[in-house]
Design a protein around this motif. Sequence first.
Motif, PDB file in Angstrom:
ATOM      1  N   TYR A   3       0.847  -1.180   0.000  1.00  0.00           N
ATOM      2  CA  TYR A   3       0.000   0.000   0.000  1.00  0.00           C
ATOM      3  C   TYR A   3       0.877   1.222   0.000  1.00  0.00           C
ATOM      4  CZ  TYR A   3       0.550   0.184   5.126  1.00  0.00           C
ATOM      5  OH  TYR A   3       1.029   0.237   6.404  1.00  0.00           O
ATOM      6  N   GLU A  21      -3.667   3.462  -1.786  1.00  0.00           N
ATOM      7  CA  GLU A  21      -4.013   2.410  -2.735  1.00  0.00           C
ATOM      8  C   GLU A  21      -3.370   1.140  -2.215  1.00  0.00           C
ATOM      9  OE1 GLU A  21      -2.887   3.316  -6.726  1.00  0.00           O
ATOM     10  OE2 GLU A  21      -4.280   4.986  -6.870  1.00  0.00           O
ATOM     11  N   CYS A  22      -4.090   0.039  -2.306  1.00  0.00           N
ATOM     12  CA  CYS A  22      -3.514  -1.239  -1.891  1.00  0.00           C
ATOM     13  C   CYS A  22      -3.750  -2.273  -2.973  1.00  0.00           C
ATOM     14  CB  CYS A  22      -4.065  -1.699  -0.545  1.00  0.00           C
ATOM     15  SG  CYS A  22      -5.804  -2.139  -0.551  1.00  0.00           S
ATOM     16  N   HIS A  24      -4.225  -5.816  -2.438  1.00  0.00           N
ATOM     17  CA  HIS A  24      -5.134  -6.911  -2.078  1.00  0.00           C
ATOM     18  C   HIS A  24      -6.101  -6.488  -0.972  1.00  0.00           C
ATOM     19  CE1 HIS A  24      -2.567  -9.511  -4.429  1.00  0.00           C
ATOM     20  NE2 HIS A  24      -1.527  -9.031  -3.771  1.00  0.00           N
ATOM     21  N   LEU A  25      -7.264  -7.112  -0.932  1.00  0.00           N
ATOM     22  CA  LEU A  25      -8.231  -6.850   0.135  1.00  0.00           C
ATOM     23  C   LEU A  25      -7.628  -7.121   1.511  1.00  0.00           C
ATOM     24  CD1 LEU A  25     -11.464  -8.283  -1.475  1.00  0.00           C
ATOM     25  CD2 LEU A  25     -11.071  -5.914  -0.795  1.00  0.00           C
ATOM     26  N   ASP A  27      -4.860  -6.359   2.512  1.00  0.00           N
ATOM     27  CA  ASP A  27      -4.035  -5.220   2.928  1.00  0.00           C
ATOM     28  C   ASP A  27      -4.824  -4.195   3.743  1.00  0.00           C
ATOM     29  OD1 ASP A  27      -1.869  -6.284   1.555  1.00  0.00           O
ATOM     30  OD2 ASP A  27      -2.297  -5.147  -0.271  1.00  0.00           O
ATOM     31  N   ILE A  28      -6.146  -4.189   3.603  1.00  0.00           N
ATOM     32  CA  ILE A  28      -6.975  -3.208   4.315  1.00  0.00           C
ATOM     33  C   ILE A  28      -6.729  -3.295   5.826  1.00  0.00           C
ATOM     34  CG2 ILE A  28      -9.339  -2.471   4.833  1.00  0.00           C
ATOM     35  CD1 ILE A  28      -8.467  -1.846   1.952  1.00  0.00           C
ATOM     36  N   CYS A  57      -9.044   4.488   0.797  1.00  0.00           N
ATOM     37  CA  CYS A  57      -8.156   3.529   0.166  1.00  0.00           C
ATOM     38  C   CYS A  57      -8.864   2.873  -1.009  1.00  0.00           C
ATOM     39  CB  CYS A  57      -7.725   2.456   1.163  1.00  0.00           C
ATOM     40  SG  CYS A  57      -6.591   1.240   0.439  1.00  0.00           S
ATOM     41  N   CYS A  59      -8.733  -0.293  -3.365  1.00  0.00           N
ATOM     42  CA  CYS A  59      -8.160  -1.635  -3.443  1.00  0.00           C
ATOM     43  C   CYS A  59      -8.167  -2.083  -4.902  1.00  0.00           C
ATOM     44  CB  CYS A  59      -8.949  -2.614  -2.579  1.00  0.00           C
ATOM     45  SG  CYS A  59      -8.254  -4.280  -2.662  1.00  0.00           S
ATOM     46  N   GLU A  61      -7.450  -4.973  -6.136  1.00  0.00           N
ATOM     47  CA  GLU A  61      -7.902  -6.347  -6.371  1.00  0.00           C
ATOM     48  C   GLU A  61      -9.315  -6.382  -6.950  1.00  0.00           C
ATOM     49  OE1 GLU A  61      -8.835 -10.407  -3.838  1.00  0.00           O
ATOM     50  OE2 GLU A  61      -7.332  -9.017  -3.074  1.00  0.00           O
ATOM     51  N   SER A  77     -16.009  -0.497   3.491  1.00  0.00           N
ATOM     52  CA  SER A  77     -16.173  -0.289   2.048  1.00  0.00           C
ATOM     53  C   SER A  77     -17.428   0.518   1.780  1.00  0.00           C
ATOM     54  CB  SER A  77     -16.220  -1.623   1.309  1.00  0.00           C
ATOM     55  OG  SER A  77     -17.344  -2.370   1.695  1.00  0.00           O
TER      56      SER A  77
END
Length: 78
Positions: A3, A21-22, A24-25, A27-28, A57, A59, A61, A77
């Motif tokens: 991220y 920005e990340c 993969h989910l 990473d949240i 953020c 994501c 993915e 989300s």
Amino acid sequence: MSYWVLPQEESQKNNKRRSYECTHLSDIDKLPKINKSGEAKERDTVSPLPCSAGSDCLCLEDSSVWILDEETNEWGSI
């Protein structure tokens, strides 16, 4: 895990509202929160620092957008 912080205006840096920005989910859960540092990456001195409510953020993915909620101090989300 990946991220990063997107560049922002100086005024936004002062209030710690950041855009991430990340990849993969998963990473949240590693992002920083209000008064809580996130998971640090090698040589990254900004991304893991605590941020303020309203930080967001994207994501990559699944193209979902996440916002840090002030009341729960959790990423949700939208």
